[in-house]
Design a protein around this motif. Structure first.
Motif, mmCIF file in Angstrom:
data_model
loop_
_atom_site.group_PDB
_atom_site.id
_atom_site.type_symbol
_atom_site.label_atom_id
_atom_site.label_comp_id
_atom_site.label_asym_id
_atom_site.label_seq_id
_atom_site.Cartn_x
_atom_site.Cartn_y
_atom_site.Cartn_z
ATOM 1 N N GLY A 179 0.779 -1.224 0.000
ATOM 2 C CA GLY A 179 0.000 0.000 0.000
ATOM 3 C C GLY A 179 0.814 1.278 0.000
ATOM 4 O O GLY A 179 0.249 2.364 0.154
ATOM 5 N N SER A 180 2.109 1.188 -0.203
ATOM 6 C CA SER A 180 2.959 2.380 -0.191
ATOM 7 C C SER A 180 2.857 3.148 -1.512
ATOM 8 O O SER A 180 2.526 2.584 -2.560
ATOM 9 C CB SER A 180 4.420 1.993 0.059
ATOM 10 O OG SER A 180 4.579 1.400 1.329
ATOM 11 N N VAL A 181 3.174 4.445 -1.437
ATOM 12 C CA VAL A 181 3.309 5.274 -2.626
ATOM 13 C C VAL A 181 4.731 5.812 -2.620
ATOM 14 O O VAL A 181 5.097 6.635 -1.780
ATOM 15 C CB VAL A 181 2.299 6.432 -2.648
ATOM 16 C CG1 VAL A 181 2.512 7.299 -3.884
ATOM 17 C CG2 VAL A 181 0.868 5.900 -2.615
ATOM 18 N N VAL A 182 5.535 5.325 -3.560
ATOM 19 C CA VAL A 182 6.966 5.640 -3.573
ATOM 20 C C VAL A 182 7.207 6.786 -4.539
ATOM 21 O O VAL A 182 7.070 6.626 -5.750
ATOM 22 C CB VAL A 182 7.807 4.411 -3.968
ATOM 23 C CG1 VAL A 182 9.290 4.718 -3.814
ATOM 24 C CG2 VAL A 182 7.423 3.196 -3.123
ATOM 25 N N THR A 183 7.592 7.936 -3.993
ATOM 26 C CA THR A 183 7.794 9.136 -4.798
ATOM 27 C C THR A 183 9.254 9.571 -4.845
ATOM 28 O O THR A 183 9.601 10.471 -5.601
ATOM 29 C CB THR A 183 6.950 10.304 -4.254
ATOM 30 O OG1 THR A 183 7.347 10.568 -2.909
ATOM 31 C CG2 THR A 183 5.465 9.956 -4.290
ATOM 32 N N LYS A 184 10.102 8.955 -4.005
ATOM 33 C CA LYS A 184 11.521 9.298 -3.965
ATOM 34 C C LYS A 184 12.352 8.019 -3.929
ATOM 35 O O LYS A 184 11.852 6.953 -3.574
ATOM 36 C CB LYS A 184 11.827 10.146 -2.728
ATOM 37 C CG LYS A 184 11.158 11.509 -2.733
ATOM 38 C CD LYS A 184 11.541 12.310 -1.498
ATOM 39 C CE LYS A 184 10.893 13.687 -1.521
ATOM 40 N NZ LYS A 184 11.245 14.479 -0.317
ATOM 41 N N ASP A 185 13.633 8.152 -4.275
ATOM 42 C CA ASP A 185 14.533 7.006 -4.265
ATOM 43 C C ASP A 185 14.582 6.370 -2.877
ATOM 44 O O ASP A 185 14.563 7.064 -1.854
ATOM 45 C CB ASP A 185 15.943 7.431 -4.665
ATOM 46 C CG ASP A 185 16.034 7.915 -6.100
ATOM 47 O OD1 ASP A 185 15.040 7.790 -6.839
ATOM 48 O OD2 ASP A 185 17.109 8.421 -6.477
ATOM 49 N N ILE A 186 14.683 5.035 -2.873
ATOM 50 C CA ILE A 186 14.839 4.273 -1.635
ATOM 51 C C ILE A 186 16.222 3.643 -1.654
ATOM 52 O O ILE A 186 16.579 2.948 -2.608
ATOM 53 C CB ILE A 186 13.749 3.190 -1.496
ATOM 54 C CG1 ILE A 186 12.349 3.823 -1.596
ATOM 55 C CG2 ILE A 186 13.917 2.435 -0.182
ATOM 56 C CD1 ILE A 186 12.020 4.831 -0.518
ATOM 57 N N PRO A 187 17.023 3.858 -0.598
ATOM 58 C CA PRO A 187 18.403 3.349 -0.611
ATOM 59 C C PRO A 187 18.462 1.832 -0.497
ATOM 60 O O PRO A 187 17.497 1.188 -0.061
ATOM 61 C CB PRO A 187 19.047 4.021 0.604
ATOM 62 C CG PRO A 187 17.920 4.405 1.485
ATOM 63 C CD PRO A 187 16.743 4.672 0.600
ATOM 64 N N PRO A 188 19.596 1.239 -0.866
ATOM 65 C CA PRO A 188 19.744 -0.218 -0.766
ATOM 66 C C PRO A 188 19.592 -0.708 0.674
ATOM 67 O O PRO A 188 19.839 0.029 1.636
ATOM 68 C CB PRO A 188 21.176 -0.456 -1.267
ATOM 69 C CG PRO A 188 21.541 0.764 -2.039
ATOM 70 C CD PRO A 188 20.797 1.892 -1.412
ATOM 71 N N PHE A 189 19.169 -1.959 0.808
ATOM 72 C CA PHE A 189 19.107 -2.639 2.095
ATOM 73 C C PHE A 189 18.321 -1.827 3.121
ATOM 74 O O PHE A 189 18.778 -1.570 4.235
ATOM 75 C CB PHE A 189 20.515 -2.961 2.612
ATOM 76 C CG PHE A 189 21.311 -3.814 1.666
ATOM 77 C CD1 PHE A 189 21.112 -5.185 1.614
ATOM 78 C CD2 PHE A 189 22.224 -3.247 0.794
ATOM 79 C CE1 PHE A 189 21.817 -5.983 0.726
ATOM 80 C CE2 PHE A 189 22.939 -4.033 -0.104
ATOM 81 C CZ PHE A 189 22.735 -5.401 -0.139
ATOM 82 N N SER A 190 17.119 -1.421 2.705
ATOM 83 C CA SER A 190 16.258 -0.659 3.601
ATOM 84 C C SER A 190 14.812 -1.103 3.444
ATOM 85 O O SER A 190 14.449 -1.741 2.454
ATOM 86 C CB SER A 190 16.391 0.840 3.326
ATOM 87 O OG SER A 190 16.036 1.133 1.991
ATOM 88 N N VAL A 191 13.991 -0.769 4.445
ATOM 89 C CA VAL A 191 12.553 -1.058 4.429
ATOM 90 C C VAL A 191 11.827 0.278 4.429
ATOM 91 O O VAL A 191 12.094 1.142 5.283
ATOM 92 C CB VAL A 191 12.135 -1.888 5.653
ATOM 93 C CG1 VAL A 191 10.626 -2.131 5.639
ATOM 94 C CG2 VAL A 191 12.896 -3.212 5.704
ATOM 95 N N ALA A 192 10.911 0.466 3.480
ATOM 96 C CA ALA A 192 10.153 1.710 3.377
ATOM 97 C C ALA A 192 8.658 1.406 3.335
ATOM 98 O O ALA A 192 8.232 0.431 2.710
ATOM 99 C CB ALA A 192 10.574 2.497 2.140
ATOM 100 N N VAL A 193 7.875 2.250 3.996
ATOM 101 C CA VAL A 193 6.418 2.065 4.043
ATOM 102 C C VAL A 193 5.739 3.425 4.004
ATOM 103 O O VAL A 193 6.348 4.454 4.303
ATOM 104 C CB VAL A 193 5.979 1.312 5.318
ATOM 105 C CG1 VAL A 193 6.606 -0.065 5.390
ATOM 106 C CG2 VAL A 193 6.326 2.113 6.574
ATOM 107 N N GLY A 194 4.443 3.426 3.644
ATOM 108 C CA GLY A 194 3.617 4.614 3.794
ATOM 109 C C GLY A 194 3.381 5.400 2.532
ATOM 110 O O GLY A 194 3.827 5.053 1.451
ATOM 111 N N ASN A 195 2.655 6.508 2.707
ATOM 112 C CA ASN A 195 2.303 7.417 1.617
ATOM 113 C C ASN A 195 2.555 8.859 2.071
ATOM 114 O O ASN A 195 1.785 9.390 2.871
ATOM 115 C CB ASN A 195 0.843 7.249 1.225
ATOM 116 C CG ASN A 195 0.427 8.190 0.103
ATOM 117 O OD1 ASN A 195 1.243 8.865 -0.495
ATOM 118 N ND2 ASN A 195 -0.875 8.240 -0.158
#
Length: 209
Positions: A170-186
């Protein structure tokens, strides 16, 4: 200069070629293109699978590549009309995914269900013209190796997902996400990163990333 390059550089030839390949008021190739052109232009790796109910809106004037042992599941849509779509080895494009190029997806990537990955945008700045008729813009999306994207996620134009990053459902990814990381949200924010010194996935302050 190749034939494709000559057609692309000549507006009249380009318009004629598009009319021959694409039915009026549609955004998918004609049957003759899908049957007699694409199979000889686009590259599919050994043991790759494209399910029968997948919508393959791929055209010969841009690249489409599917790596070895990769799978595109039913009800997905793949569109290279405005940019190349490159998919690596042993990657899964899940049920109901939409992938609009230019998009490069690495090896051993897992895309869950109902994900939208679109490198295409429409202009909207002129209020006297519908966004439908304003200029299209494209920004390359890159999904590196070993990425896992949860269901119902949206990845917007220009984003790069680093190696072995995880995107929560359910995330909305608008920017780069770095390696070996967990990202969530909007909008998606990094909440964990792997620390190679401790060998632990450590929680982080999203504002510090």
């Amino acid at each position: 200069m190749s034939i494709v390059e000559k057609i692309k550089s000549n507006p009249a030839l380009k318009q004629l070629a598009l009319k021959l390949m694409i039915p009026s008021n549609e955004h998918r190739p004609r049957l003759w293109v899908r049957w007699f052109v694409n199979p000889f232009i686009h590259k599919r790796g050994k043991s790759s699978i494209i399910r029968s109910r997948t919508r393959m809106d791929v055209f010969p004037y841009n690249q489409f590549k599917l790596g070895t042992k990769s799978v595109i599941e039913d009800f997905a849509t793949i569109n290279n009309g405005v940019g190349d779509v490159i998919i690596g080895d042993q990657t899964i494009i899940g049920l109901g995914n939409v992938v609009i190029g230019p998009v490069t997806i690495g090896n051993e990537v897992m895309l869950a269900q109902n994900i939208v990955i679109s490198a295409l945008n429409h202009g909207y700045e002129d209020p006297t013209i519908s966004p439908r008729r304003q200029k299209e813009t494209c920004k390359q999306i890159i999904i590196n190796d070993d990425v896992w994207v949860g269901s119902n996620t949206v990845i917007t134009a220009g984003v790069t997902l680093g190696k072995h990053c995880i995107i929560g459902a359910g995330s909305v990814v608008t920017k780069d996400i770095p390696p070996f990381s967990v990202a969530v949200g909007n909008p998606a924010r990094v909440i964990k990163q792997y620390n190679p010194e401790s060998g632990i996935w450590e929680r982080v302050n999203p504002s510090s990333i």
